[in-house]
Motif scaffolding. Structure first.
Motif, short mmCIF file in Angstrom:
data_model
loop_
_atom_site.label_atom_id
_atom_site.label_comp_id
_atom_site.label_asym_id
_atom_site.label_seq_id
_atom_site.Cartn_x
_atom_site.Cartn_y
_atom_site.Cartn_z
N ASP A 1 -6.44 19.87 -13.41
CA ASP A 1 -6.75 18.56 -13.67
C ASP A 1 -5.69 17.41 -13.58
O ASP A 1 -4.30 17.94 -13.40
CB ASP A 1 -6.89 18.33 -15.29
CG ASP A 1 -8.23 19.26 -15.63
OD1 ASP A 1 -9.03 19.26 -14.90
OD2 ASP A 1 -8.28 19.76 -16.98
N SER B 1 -6.68 10.32 -13.18
CA SER B 1 -7.73 9.67 -12.06
C SER B 1 -7.31 8.57 -11.76
O SER B 1 -6.76 7.64 -12.56
CB SER B 1 -9.02 9.92 -12.66
OG SER B 1 -10.10 9.45 -11.79
N SER B 2 -7.64 8.24 -10.52
CA SER B 2 -7.60 6.95 -9.82
C SER B 2 -8.81 6.55 -8.68
O SER B 2 -9.28 7.82 -8.29
CB SER B 2 -6.21 6.53 -9.35
OG SER B 2 -6.07 7.31 -8.10
N ARG B 3 -9.04 5.54 -8.16
CA ARG B 3 -9.99 5.53 -7.09
C ARG B 3 -9.61 6.26 -6.01
O ARG B 3 -10.56 6.68 -5.14
CB ARG B 3 -10.45 4.01 -7.12
CG ARG B 3 -11.36 3.34 -8.11
CD ARG B 3 -12.00 2.02 -7.44
NE ARG B 3 -10.82 1.28 -6.83
CZ ARG B 3 -10.44 -0.05 -7.08
NH1 ARG B 3 -10.66 -0.56 -8.28
NH2 ARG B 3 -9.57 -0.61 -6.32
N LYS C 1 -7.60 8.79 -5.55
CA LYS C 1 -7.59 10.06 -5.74
C LYS C 1 -9.05 10.66 -5.85
O LYS C 1 -9.21 11.73 -5.21
CB LYS C 1 -6.88 10.40 -7.31
CG LYS C 1 -5.24 10.27 -7.06
CD LYS C 1 -5.06 10.76 -8.59
CE LYS C 1 -3.41 10.46 -8.82
NZ LYS C 1 -3.06 10.76 -10.03
N VAL C 2 -9.92 10.01 -6.28
CA VAL C 2 -11.16 10.38 -6.14
C VAL C 2 -11.84 10.48 -4.65
O VAL C 2 -12.54 11.28 -4.35
CB VAL C 2 -12.16 9.40 -7.02
CG1 VAL C 2 -13.71 9.77 -6.70
CG2 VAL C 2 -11.94 9.73 -8.50
N VAL D 1 -15.00 13.42 -12.46
CA VAL D 1 -14.20 12.55 -13.30
C VAL D 1 -14.55 12.60 -14.91
O VAL D 1 -15.72 12.58 -15.07
CB VAL D 1 -14.55 11.13 -12.82
CG1 VAL D 1 -13.59 10.14 -13.50
CG2 VAL D 1 -14.08 10.88 -11.32
N HIS E 1 -9.71 11.49 -16.41
CA HIS E 1 -8.94 12.52 -15.69
C HIS E 1 -9.84 13.07 -14.53
O HIS E 1 -11.13 12.86 -14.62
CB HIS E 1 -8.51 13.78 -16.55
CG HIS E 1 -7.23 13.65 -17.15
ND1 HIS E 1 -6.87 12.59 -17.99
CD2 HIS E 1 -5.99 14.51 -17.09
CE1 HIS E 1 -5.65 12.71 -18.27
NE2 HIS E 1 -5.23 13.89 -17.75
N LEU E 2 -9.19 13.41 -13.55
CA LEU E 2 -10.08 14.03 -12.51
C LEU E 2 -9.78 15.45 -12.28
O LEU E 2 -8.71 16.07 -12.44
CB LEU E 2 -9.41 13.39 -10.91
CG LEU E 2 -9.92 13.85 -9.83
CD1 LEU E 2 -11.42 13.60 -9.59
CD2 LEU E 2 -9.15 13.45 -8.64
N ARG E 3 -10.92 16.37 -12.48
CA ARG E 3 -10.87 17.65 -12.29
C ARG E 3 -11.34 18.42 -11.07
O ARG E 3 -12.45 17.94 -10.58
CB ARG E 3 -11.65 18.44 -13.44
CG ARG E 3 -11.87 19.90 -13.44
CD ARG E 3 -12.44 20.34 -14.61
NE ARG E 3 -11.61 20.15 -15.85
CZ ARG E 3 -11.91 20.42 -17.03
NH1 ARG E 3 -13.03 20.70 -17.50
NH2 ARG E 3 -11.09 20.22 -18.00
#
Length: 134
Positions: free
Chosen positions: A24, A27-29, A31-32, A49, A61-63
């Motif tokens: 985890d 998140s950001s655009r 990173k996605v 996300v 958060h991005l997982r």
């Protein structure tokens, strides 16, 4: 944090070395989009996300769901940041280098969005090299 992309890459590197199934991060655009490229190139199983919930984290958060071979070998052997805030690295469309003689992938940010080095050469655009993955 001065370099969130380097933080993302370090989290991925550390998680694969420790054989974690997921990792985890904030998140950001950007990173996605990096996660989307890693998934399409076959380096990770997938990503989600996770939206911020009331009373918990103020940011989504991005997982990333990490991927391993049939005998538990790592798919991501190495991942390195190329262009940093203190030293930006740009390549033209005809100068994009191969990573490990074509076995790896470079991720570029171009005028047409984030794409791999091979896609950038096909599209005839250059840009800033964010990272190399092999």
């Amino acid at each position: 944090m001065t370099d969130p992309i380097a933080d993302m890459l370090a989290r991925i590197r550390n998680a694969t070395i420790a054989r974690h199934t997921r990792v985890d991060m904030p998140s950001s655009r950007l990173k996605v989009e990096i996660a989307r490229i890693l998934e399409s190139e076959g380096y990770i199983q997938g990503f989600k996300v996770l939206e911020a919930q009331a009373g918990e984290r103020p940011q989504a958060h991005l997982r990333l769901l990490l991927k391993y071979g049939p005998r538990g070998e790592r798919i991501i052997i190495g991942i390195e940041r190329v262009s940093r805030p203190g030293r930006r690295v740009y390549f033209g469309s005809d100068q994009v280098p191969e990573v490990l003689a074509g076995l790896g992938t470079s991720i570029l940010t171009t005028s047409r969005g984030l794409m791999t080095g091979r896609e950038a050469v096909k599209a005839g655009v250059g840009g800033e090299v964010l990272c190399n993955v092999w």
